[in-house]
Design an enzyme around this catalytic site. Structure first.
Site, PDB file in Angstrom:
ATOM      1  N   ALA A 291      84.033  37.662  15.524  1.00 20.84           N
ATOM      2  CA  ALA A 291      84.121  37.441  16.900  1.00 20.84           C
ATOM      3  C   ALA A 291      85.344  36.634  17.101  1.00 20.84           C
ATOM      4  O   ALA A 291      85.558  35.535  16.828  1.00 20.84           O
ATOM      5  CB  ALA A 291      82.866  37.114  17.752  1.00 20.84           C
ATOM      6  N   CYS A 292      86.546  37.056  18.052  1.00 22.28           N
ATOM      7  CA  CYS A 292      87.500  36.280  18.487  1.00 22.28           C
ATOM      8  C   CYS A 292      88.170  35.820  17.330  1.00 22.28           C
ATOM      9  O   CYS A 292      88.606  36.556  16.367  1.00 22.28           O
ATOM     10  CB  CYS A 292      86.923  35.138  19.629  1.00 22.28           C
ATOM     11  SG  CYS A 292      88.487  34.391  20.395  1.00 22.28           S
ATOM     12  N   ALA A 293      88.356  34.443  17.042  1.00 21.26           N
ATOM     13  CA  ALA A 293      88.960  33.956  15.739  1.00 21.26           C
ATOM     14  C   ALA A 293      88.303  34.143  14.629  1.00 21.26           C
ATOM     15  O   ALA A 293      88.589  34.086  13.708  1.00 21.26           O
ATOM     16  CB  ALA A 293      89.181  32.229  16.141  1.00 21.26           C
ATOM     17  N   LEU A 320      85.135  41.820  17.256  1.00 22.16           N
ATOM     18  CA  LEU A 320      84.812  41.548  18.626  1.00 22.16           C
ATOM     19  C   LEU A 320      85.799  41.037  19.395  1.00 22.16           C
ATOM     20  O   LEU A 320      85.884  39.886  18.877  1.00 22.16           O
ATOM     21  CB  LEU A 320      83.409  41.080  18.770  1.00 22.16           C
ATOM     22  CG  LEU A 320      82.172  41.918  18.171  1.00 22.16           C
ATOM     23  CD1 LEU A 320      80.762  41.016  18.411  1.00 22.16           C
ATOM     24  CD2 LEU A 320      82.147  43.389  18.479  1.00 22.16           C
TER      25      LEU A 320
END
Length: 561
Positions: A291-293, A320
């Site tokens: 997710a994200c980073a 994500l």
């Protein structure tokens, strides 16, 4: 008689996204934007005079009782007093008239596009701050003051004095949430702890589980329990109930001593976690979710594994709200220049880390009418405690970035290295995402102000293998916390990923409900056959250490070891 025109609760959105938050915002940039606003009035005197006369005419009409603008469902002005009381109605209309004319003055000025956007950002912040709903004359505040005999204002002043060092209103009450008690409660065991991460193995919730496990990788700037808020919102429990073996990474909160940790440090630690998952499940492969980073991290891991001939250990990858293609816009962002990039690097290297609270403040100012001013009114003018909110608690429980990783992220946004083969090197190996032929599933949020969905879409197209892309009608966090049952949840999808983002959106089909079941159907196809669930956590090579949620998640921002 003129028809009332709607006045938006917000000015048009500005180009203020994750890249600006990573870089930071210097006081000199804001002062420069204020100078632009003041100087433009002198450089275009006739333009300023015309708008001044137009505003004077509108204010005269407001004084006569005319309604020039409507506010729709703006929660700031939901109290009927704003519309029924003649004084309050005129105050509100005067504010909206000034806001509208200010915006008109900016849009019609001859400022260059970038300067206009910077001035617009500052004008937006000033407009929100000067809203009459933020003053002690707010009808809700007046009523509360009378009802409490002034005690509400005294409580508010005490809370303001308490929050001043933090620089933001408190968004959640103290001591309402406790990890392992009413947050992150899913039963599990820490089975690996290295310098960078802990690995949690969750206990099964079904008699049978799929053979290939799922390893969830959260972003380095946040704690993992966004995936395990409570039983109703828990992504972890949803997966367990579908027969998936779930493992979770819990990142250590780095301090100054870890200033040299870079992306390779995280990839090496994640590789060890993946090997532990394979050993504990007696599986040859692992499904990855970032997710994200965390999505950037699993992409870097796969690029490294492909370079060393071990990509076959990954069965699938889910991204994500993740950025791999960092070209957020065709034009420069608000306050990004070479000097600002170098200043941001120097600052984090001097400190050893980028403090998560600095980014949290910037993210809050990206949405001030949701994350700043409602709490200003509630906490300081009404003298109340903020209502419990598990997502806001998690959002405020952020961590730090080591200086080396922060510097690499700045270069990531500057050079967009994953968009070309070998542009990024991880653990001494060049990364070519087009050669990462693992099947992938990407999810983006249509209203995501941190990771614009168009960039997430372009990121999905960088990958090799069979690709799926879903666009959810939510923002950055709500796109992840999206359990089945939400009456307004829907997503868009199509098999084609060969079009530009807007074309893709036009040809995609809309489906009602959460994306979780759609993704689960896809994941189970990559999760291997069902087998008897493991009765105990850990094995001889990776013994059970501590119960979930583990130790690292309890490390607070105040600990700079």
């Amino acid at each position: 008689m003129h028809e009332p025109r709607p006045a938006s609760a917000d000015f048009p959105p500005t180009r203020f996204t994750a890249r600006q938050a990573i870089i930071g915002l210097r006081g000199r940039d804001l002062r420069s934007s204020l100078g632009l606003l003041l100087g433009q009035g002198l450089r275009q005197p006739l333009h300023t005079l015309r708008n001044g006369l137009a505003l004077t005419g509108k204010l005269a009409r407001v004084l006569r009782g005319e309604t020039l603008h409507t506010v729709g469902d703006d929660p700031r002005f939901a109290d009927p007093t704003w519309h029924d009381n003649p004084v309050y109605r005129r105050t509100l209309q005067a504010y909206l008239a000034c806001q509208h004319q200010w915006l008109s003055w900016l849009e019609q000025s001859n400022l260059p596009s970038d300067d206009r956007d910077r001035a617009l950002f500052l004008a937006t912040q000033l407009s929100h701050a000067l809203s009459p709903s933020n003053s002690p004359l707010n009808p809700l505040v007046v009523k509360e003051c009378f009802d409490t005999g002034g005690a509400s204002l005294l409580r508010g002043l005490r809370q303001l004095a308490h929050d001043l060092p933090r620089g933001l209103p408190n968004q959640v009450p103290a001591d309402v949430f406790q990890l392992g008690v009413n947050l992150a409660t899913t039963a599990g065991t820490v089975v690996l702890r290295n310098e960078v991460l802990e690995l949690i193995q969750y206990h099964p919730m079904t008699e049978q589980q799929h053979a290939v496990p799922l390893l969830i990788v959260p972003p380095q700037l946040n704690k993992f329990y966004i995936f395990d808020l409570n039983a109703k919102k828990s992504f972890v429990q949803y997966c367990l109930k579908q027969g998936i073996q779930v493992f979770m990474v819990s990142w250590r909160n780095p301090g100054r001593a870890q200033r040299e940790w870079g992306l390779s440090s995280y990839v090496q630690a994640l590789e060890e976690a993946m090997d532990a998952c394979r050993s504990l499940c007696a599986a040859e492969q692992v499904n990855l979710l970032g997710a994200c980073a965390g999505g950037l991290t699993i992409a870097a891991l796969q690029g490294y594994l492909q370079a060393v001939g071990r990509l076959g250990q990954v069965a699938s990858a889910t991204y994500l709200v993740s950025l791999l293609d960092s070209q957020l816009d065709a034009t420069p962002l608000l306050f990004v220049d070479e000097e600002g990039l170098e200043a941001a690097k120097r600052h984090s290297y001097q400190q050893g880390v980028l403090d998560g609270r600095e980014m949290a403040r910037l993210f809050a100012w990206m949405r001030p009418n949701e994350l700043i001013w409602p709490f200003w009114v509630n906490n300081y003018l009404l003298g109340r405690q903020p209502p419990p909110n598990d997502i806001l608690y998690w959002n405020n429980d952020n961590t730090r970035l080591p200086a080396a990783l922060h510097g690499e992220l700045l270069d990531f946004f500057k050079f967009n290295p994953l968009a070309r083969p070998g542009g990024l090197e991880v653990c001494g190996q060049p990364v070519d995402l087009s050669q990462v032929t693992v099947d992938s599933f990407s999810v983006a949020g249509r209203n995501d102000h941190i990771t614009p969905w168009q960039a997430a879409y372009r990121s999905a197209r960088l990958l090799g293998g069979q690709r799926r892309f879903l666009l959810v009608n939510s923002g950055h966090v709500q796109s992840i916390v999206n359990p089945p049952g939400h009456p307004r949840a829907h997503y868009q999808e199509t098999d084609r990923l060969d079009a530009e983002p807007q074309t893709w959106q036009a040809i995609s089909q809309t489906h009602a409900g959460s994306w979780w079941p759609r993704w689960m159907e896809w994941l189970q196809a990559h999760a291997g056959p069902l087998q008897a669930a493991h009765d105990t956590a850990g094995n001889d090579d990776y013994p059970a250490l501590d119960p979930a949620p583990g130790r690292y998640v309890h490390q607070r921002l105040e600990t700079h070891a």
